[in-house]
Structures are given as structure tokens and as C-alpha cells.
Design a protein around this motif. Sequence first.
Motif, PDB file in Angstrom:
ATOM      1  N   ASP A 110       0.803  -1.224   0.000  1.00 32.39           N
ATOM      2  CA  ASP A 110       0.000   0.000   0.000  1.00 32.39           C
ATOM      3  C   ASP A 110       0.834   1.272   0.000  1.00 32.39           C
ATOM      4  O   ASP A 110       0.305   2.367   0.123  1.00 32.39           O
ATOM      5  CB  ASP A 110      -0.942   0.020   1.206  1.00 32.39           C
ATOM      6  N   ARG A 111       2.153   1.120  -0.141  1.00 30.76           N
ATOM      7  CA  ARG A 111       3.035   2.282  -0.097  1.00 30.76           C
ATOM      8  C   ARG A 111       4.321   1.975  -0.846  1.00 30.76           C
ATOM      9  O   ARG A 111       4.580   0.837  -1.212  1.00 30.76           O
ATOM     10  CB  ARG A 111       3.361   2.651   1.355  1.00 30.76           C
ATOM     11  N   LEU A 112       5.124   3.016  -1.017  1.00 30.94           N
ATOM     12  CA  LEU A 112       6.488   2.854  -1.512  1.00 30.94           C
ATOM     13  C   LEU A 112       7.422   3.077  -0.338  1.00 30.94           C
ATOM     14  O   LEU A 112       7.097   3.811   0.598  1.00 30.94           O
ATOM     15  CB  LEU A 112       6.806   3.897  -2.592  1.00 30.94           C
ATOM     16  N   GLU A 113       8.586   2.457  -0.389  1.00 32.94           N
ATOM     17  CA  GLU A 113       9.645   2.745   0.555  1.00 32.94           C
ATOM     18  C   GLU A 113      10.870   3.178  -0.240  1.00 32.94           C
ATOM     19  O   GLU A 113      11.141   2.630  -1.310  1.00 32.94           O
ATOM     20  CB  GLU A 113      10.001   1.532   1.415  1.00 32.94           C
ATOM     21  N   ILE A 114      11.588   4.155   0.292  1.00 33.62           N
ATOM     22  CA  ILE A 114      12.821   4.628  -0.323  1.00 33.62           C
ATOM     23  C   ILE A 114      13.954   4.338   0.654  1.00 33.62           C
ATOM     24  O   ILE A 114      13.918   4.787   1.802  1.00 33.62           O
ATOM     25  CB  ILE A 114      12.748   6.131  -0.648  1.00 33.62           C
ATOM     26  N   TRP A 115      14.941   3.593   0.192  1.00 33.52           N
ATOM     27  CA  TRP A 115      16.061   3.144   1.015  1.00 33.52           C
ATOM     28  C   TRP A 115      17.384   3.616   0.434  1.00 33.52           C
ATOM     29  O   TRP A 115      17.545   3.705  -0.787  1.00 33.52           O
ATOM     30  CB  TRP A 115      16.119   1.620   1.045  1.00 33.52           C
ATOM     31  N   GLU A 116      18.344   3.819   1.306  1.00 34.89           N
ATOM     32  CA  GLU A 116      19.737   3.971   0.895  1.00 34.89           C
ATOM     33  C   GLU A 116      20.187   2.559   0.494  1.00 34.89           C
ATOM     34  O   GLU A 116      19.893   1.583   1.204  1.00 34.89           O
ATOM     35  CB  GLU A 116      20.554   4.517   2.082  1.00 34.89           C
ATOM     36  N   PRO A 117      20.856   2.389  -0.660  1.00 34.36           N
ATOM     37  CA  PRO A 117      21.147   1.044  -1.180  1.00 34.36           C
ATOM     38  C   PRO A 117      21.900   0.116  -0.232  1.00 34.36           C
ATOM     39  O   PRO A 117      21.548  -1.067  -0.116  1.00 34.36           O
ATOM     40  CB  PRO A 117      21.964   1.316  -2.445  1.00 34.36           C
ATOM     41  N   ASP A 118      22.929   0.598   0.460  1.00 31.84           N
ATOM     42  CA  ASP A 118      23.670  -0.277   1.372  1.00 31.84           C
ATOM     43  C   ASP A 118      22.795  -0.704   2.551  1.00 31.84           C
ATOM     44  O   ASP A 118      22.876  -1.850   3.013  1.00 31.84           O
ATOM     45  CB  ASP A 118      24.940   0.409   1.880  1.00 31.84           C
ATOM     46  N   ALA A 119      21.958   0.205   3.033  1.00 33.19           N
ATOM     47  CA  ALA A 119      21.044  -0.133   4.133  1.00 33.19           C
ATOM     48  C   ALA A 119      20.060  -1.208   3.681  1.00 33.19           C
ATOM     49  O   ALA A 119      19.749  -2.133   4.435  1.00 33.19           O
ATOM     50  CB  ALA A 119      20.305   1.112   4.618  1.00 33.19           C
ATOM     51  N   TRP A 120      19.564  -1.093   2.440  1.00 36.72           N
ATOM     52  CA  TRP A 120      18.649  -2.103   1.906  1.00 36.72           C
ATOM     53  C   TRP A 120      19.349  -3.453   1.793  1.00 36.72           C
ATOM     54  O   TRP A 120      18.785  -4.484   2.160  1.00 36.72           O
ATOM     55  CB  TRP A 120      18.086  -1.661   0.562  1.00 36.72           C
ATOM     56  N   GLN A 121      20.594  -3.475   1.332  1.00 41.94           N
ATOM     57  CA  GLN A 121      21.356  -4.727   1.229  1.00 41.94           C
ATOM     58  C   GLN A 121      21.541  -5.369   2.603  1.00 41.94           C
ATOM     59  O   GLN A 121      21.378  -6.582   2.755  1.00 41.94           O
ATOM     60  CB  GLN A 121      22.719  -4.480   0.588  1.00 41.94           C
ATOM     61  N   ARG A 122      21.910  -4.566   3.592  1.00 41.92           N
ATOM     62  CA  ARG A 122      22.080  -5.097   4.949  1.00 41.92           C
ATOM     63  C   ARG A 122      20.767  -5.665   5.480  1.00 41.92           C
ATOM     64  O   ARG A 122      20.737  -6.743   6.081  1.00 41.92           O
ATOM     65  CB  ARG A 122      22.607  -4.018   5.895  1.00 41.92           C
TER      66      ARG A 122
END
Length: 142
Positions: A110-122
Motif C-alpha cells: 500500500d506504499r512505496l519505501e525509499i532506502w539507501e542502497p547499502d542499508a537495503w542490502q544489509r
Amino acid sequence: MFSGTYTPKVDDKGRLFLPAKFREAMKEGLVITRGQDRALDVRTMSAFADFTEKFRTAQQTNAQLRAYGRMLFALASEQTPDKQGRITLTPELREYAGVDRDVVVLGVYDRLEIWEPDAWQRYTGAQEQAFADLSEEIFPSF
């Protein structure tokens, strides 16, 4: 429903192109807020209104609810994407999520999330086994 993973860039003015797949749903407006796990949440105006209605009707004497509301609403940014489908991430929201130029945009139901790429990988590295294990608990007959 929002789904998928995309990797647009943030320009020097803090703008990013919404993935084309999401632009139609977001064209009437959206709200960007702090999300969980140092990510940003992006909801349509109507989805944000539904979300905040739950907040409005909750017990306002609850200290956790008040603290959550302060964090949620203090940096909330209401926007309408421009003709090219760009939205602006405020400096405060970029700082909260640790976002610079590269980002990962996720469709999360129901939403989008925006992540910093390294944080998303971790995060994904830490959650993969838990995800496999949880399917049996959440959907026992699946």
C-alpha cells in the motif's frame, strides 16, 4: 497495489523520478514521511488519510502513540509529482534515510519505501532466513 524494486537517482536538487509504474497512482498527490528501519514511506494522499484516521481515533493519552505521531508528522512532506513524475526528498528526509544520489524504491503493497542502497542490502541480508521461516507461521496452510 505497489510492488517491485527500482533504482532511480536523486538529482542535485533532491528530486527523483518516480518509477513509471507508480506515477498514475501518485499523480493526485502523495505524502513522504519517516518510515521504519531508516527508510522513507511514500503513500498516496488517500492512503495517508486512511492511515492518519487510525492515528486520530487511537487513544491520544498513550505516550507511545504521541511519540510515534511526532516522528511521523514532523517531517511529513505533501507533494504532487511534476509533469516528469519527479518528487522532492527534503534535506531532512534525505538525512534521516541516509540518502544521497543512489536510492532503492520498493513497492510494498500500500506504499512505496525509499532506502539507501547499502542499508537495503544489509536489511535483506539479515532478513532472508527470517522471511523463509515466517511464511510457515503467518500462512500455516500455504
